[in-house]
Write a protein that holds these residues in place. Structure first.
Motif, PDB file in Angstrom:
ATOM      1  N   TYR A 178      -1.839   2.527  -4.393  1.00  0.00           N
ATOM      2  CA  TYR A 178      -0.936   2.798  -5.514  1.00  0.00           C
ATOM      3  C   TYR A 178       0.514   2.713  -5.054  1.00  0.00           C
ATOM      4  O   TYR A 178       1.373   2.180  -5.755  1.00  0.00           O
ATOM      5  N   THR A 179       0.808   3.281  -3.863  1.00  0.00           N
ATOM      6  CA  THR A 179       2.132   3.186  -3.256  1.00  0.00           C
ATOM      7  C   THR A 179       1.944   2.856  -1.778  1.00  0.00           C
ATOM      8  O   THR A 179       0.823   2.897  -1.253  1.00  0.00           O
ATOM      9  N   LYS A 180       3.054   2.548  -1.104  1.00  0.00           N
ATOM     10  CA  LYS A 180       2.989   2.266   0.331  1.00  0.00           C
ATOM     11  C   LYS A 180       3.447   3.465   1.148  1.00  0.00           C
ATOM     12  O   LYS A 180       3.737   3.345   2.343  1.00  0.00           O
ATOM     13  N   LYS A 181       3.476   4.623   0.531  1.00  0.00           N
ATOM     14  CA  LYS A 181       3.791   5.834   1.265  1.00  0.00           C
ATOM     15  C   LYS A 181       2.600   6.233   2.140  1.00  0.00           C
ATOM     16  O   LYS A 181       1.444   6.014   1.783  1.00  0.00           O
TER      17      LYS A 181
ATOM     18  N   ILE B 264       2.107  -2.314   5.492  1.00  0.00           N
ATOM     19  CA  ILE B 264       1.191  -3.201   4.775  1.00  0.00           C
ATOM     20  C   ILE B 264       1.984  -4.263   4.026  1.00  0.00           C
ATOM     21  O   ILE B 264       2.909  -3.955   3.268  1.00  0.00           O
ATOM     22  N   GLN B 265       1.621  -5.513   4.220  1.00  0.00           N
ATOM     23  CA  GLN B 265       2.377  -6.625   3.639  1.00  0.00           C
ATOM     24  C   GLN B 265       1.827  -7.046   2.281  1.00  0.00           C
ATOM     25  O   GLN B 265       1.535  -8.211   2.034  1.00  0.00           O
ATOM     26  N   LEU B 266       1.679  -6.065   1.396  1.00  0.00           N
ATOM     27  CA  LEU B 266       1.243  -6.337   0.030  1.00  0.00           C
ATOM     28  C   LEU B 266       2.013  -5.434  -0.916  1.00  0.00           C
ATOM     29  O   LEU B 266       2.446  -4.339  -0.530  1.00  0.00           O
ATOM     30  N   ASP B 267       2.176  -5.866  -2.149  1.00  0.00           N
ATOM     31  CA  ASP B 267       2.856  -5.041  -3.136  1.00  0.00           C
ATOM     32  C   ASP B 267       1.935  -3.915  -3.589  1.00  0.00           C
ATOM     33  O   ASP B 267       0.733  -4.129  -3.791  1.00  0.00           O
ATOM     34  N   PRO B 268       2.472  -2.707  -3.767  1.00  0.00           N
ATOM     35  CA  PRO B 268       1.656  -1.603  -4.274  1.00  0.00           C
ATOM     36  C   PRO B 268       1.335  -1.786  -5.748  1.00  0.00           C
ATOM     37  O   PRO B 268       1.976  -2.584  -6.448  1.00  0.00           O
ATOM     38  N   LEU B 269       0.357  -1.033  -6.231  1.00  0.00           N
ATOM     39  CA  LEU B 269      -0.063  -1.144  -7.624  1.00  0.00           C
ATOM     40  C   LEU B 269       0.926  -0.482  -8.582  1.00  0.00           C
ATOM     41  O   LEU B 269       1.035  -0.866  -9.739  1.00  0.00           O
ATOM     42  N   GLU B 270       1.646   0.542  -8.095  1.00  0.00           N
ATOM     43  CA  GLU B 270       2.631   1.235  -8.915  1.00  0.00           C
ATOM     44  C   GLU B 270       4.035   0.881  -8.453  1.00  0.00           C
ATOM     45  O   GLU B 270       4.293   0.761  -7.258  1.00  0.00           O
TER      46      GLU B 270
END
Length: 364
Positions: free
Chosen positions: A237-240, A315-321
């Motif tokens: 959901y987030t990259k936190k 992580i080299q991807l966009d989060p969902l939120e």
């Protein structure tokens, strides 16, 4: 083949859980009273204003639950935990005087988790909400199944991640005195009314919960060592960075059968937020009307807790939120007349927020 059920308006559903882990006990009350043509099924509506109690028949203790309107749930005191060997029942008294009770449930010994790990997958699961495969971590555990007895397992998790935004005000409102208040007159056109967000003024963590059911019985693995068994999907959901707390519950055979049916329904419908499409008759009943169908179940179970901390910033991807920060003053308009406010307190202790550092969260 799953049995179909002819739902009627007014059916009551009671989902209750008593656990040996603090923060895991709850009761959810809902009524099936509205048919949604768009999704072609009945909709569950939260029942407020009830008196809900856990009854410890071993000690005679009665625990009153408190209604949490935001979460649409009833919760015991924050320090509540049950003990192995105790027998519990649930009692619900609706505002109209209707009473519902459960059959007794005795808490059996838990089974220990020996190890916990996580594996990232850019296409972890297919998600109906996003209509695509979504990224996240698969959580796996190791445990030793006790030999010579039937064992039934149910896994739950909750995750903790730091919050940046602790309040958000919509529809031309601003945050003052612990609540969102209107600005009147508002200096912008109605179609350009903005949102205002407020940073957390102190430590605050958001709590999320699993959206699928993971269960297992040892029919074909009695007494074996179980390794890398998947028990949860933590979506990106987030990259936190995030702390994941897995709870391994030891169930009775009847409780396992119930959750097995619930898993089939949830997997078909796409998650916990989807109302059941088949009858889930458990151990709840109406003392005043033995012929009444009462959906749902009350379960009392011990749990073993294991935690893992996941670093996700690289992580080299966009989060969902995508949470956008919009502090006061962003819209360059002459309000409010006093100084701008940029911070808000943590929303408080609830099922979804906490200002208390979670056990297992790094201190540095």
């Amino acid at each position: 083949m799953r049995p179909e059920f002819d739902f009627k308006s007014g059916l009551v559903s009671v989902e209750g859980f008593v656990s040996t882990t603090r923060g895991s006990s709850f009761v959810r009350l809902s009524e099936i009273n509205e048919f949604n043509i768009g999704v072609n099924r009945f909709v569950n509506v939260f029942i407020p204003g009830a008196q809900v109690s856990f009854l410890n028949t071993t000690t005679g203790n009665v625990v009153e639950l408190i209604e949490n309107e935001e979460a649409e749930i009833y919760m015991p005191p924050t320090d509540f935990v049950a003990m192995v060997g105790e027998t519990w029942e649930l009692e619900v008294v609706l505002s109209n005087g209707k009473v519902y009770r459960s059959l007794p449930e005795t808490i059996i010994e838990p089974v220990a988790i020996s190890d916990i790990s996580a594996t990232f997958n850019p296409e972890l699961v297919y998600n109906l909400g996003w209509d695509d495969f979504v990224p996240g971590h698969s959580i796996q555990i190791d445990f030793e199944d006790p030999p010579g007895s039937e064992n039934f397992y149910y896994w739950n998790y909750r995750s903790f991640e730091r919050k940046d935004i602790c309040a958000a005000c919509y529809d031309a409102h601003i945050y003052r005195g612990g609540t969102c208040i209107p600005v009147d007159p508002y200096p912008l056109r109605p179609e350009t009314i903005p949102i205002h967000t407020y940073y957390c003024e102190s430590d605050c963590w958001r709590i999320r919960y699993n959206q699928n059911i993971f269960i297992f019985n040892d029919r074909f693995s009695d007494g074996l060592s179980i390794a890398k068994f998947p028990v949860g999907n933590v979506l990106l959901y987030t990259k936190k960075d995030i702390l994941v707390e897995v709870q391994q519950f030891s169930l009775s055979a009847s409780a396992y059968e119930y959750y097995e049916t619930l898993k089939d329904i949830i997997d078909d419908n796409g998650g916990f937020n989807s109302p059941p499409s088949a009858a889930l008759i458990g151990n709840m009943f109406s003392p005043g009307d033995p012929t009444e169908f009462v959906l749902g179940r009350f379960t009392a179970a011990s749990s073993w807790v294991a935690r893992t901390f996941l670093e996700r910033s690289t992580i080299q991807l966009d989060p969902l939120e995508n949470v956008v920060s919009v502090p006061e003053g962003t819209w360059s308009v002459p309000f409010p007349p006093e100084e701008y406010v940029f911070y808000a307190p943590c929303p408080g202790e609830s099922r979804y927020n906490t200002s208390i550092r979670p056990e297992g969260w790094p201190t540095n």
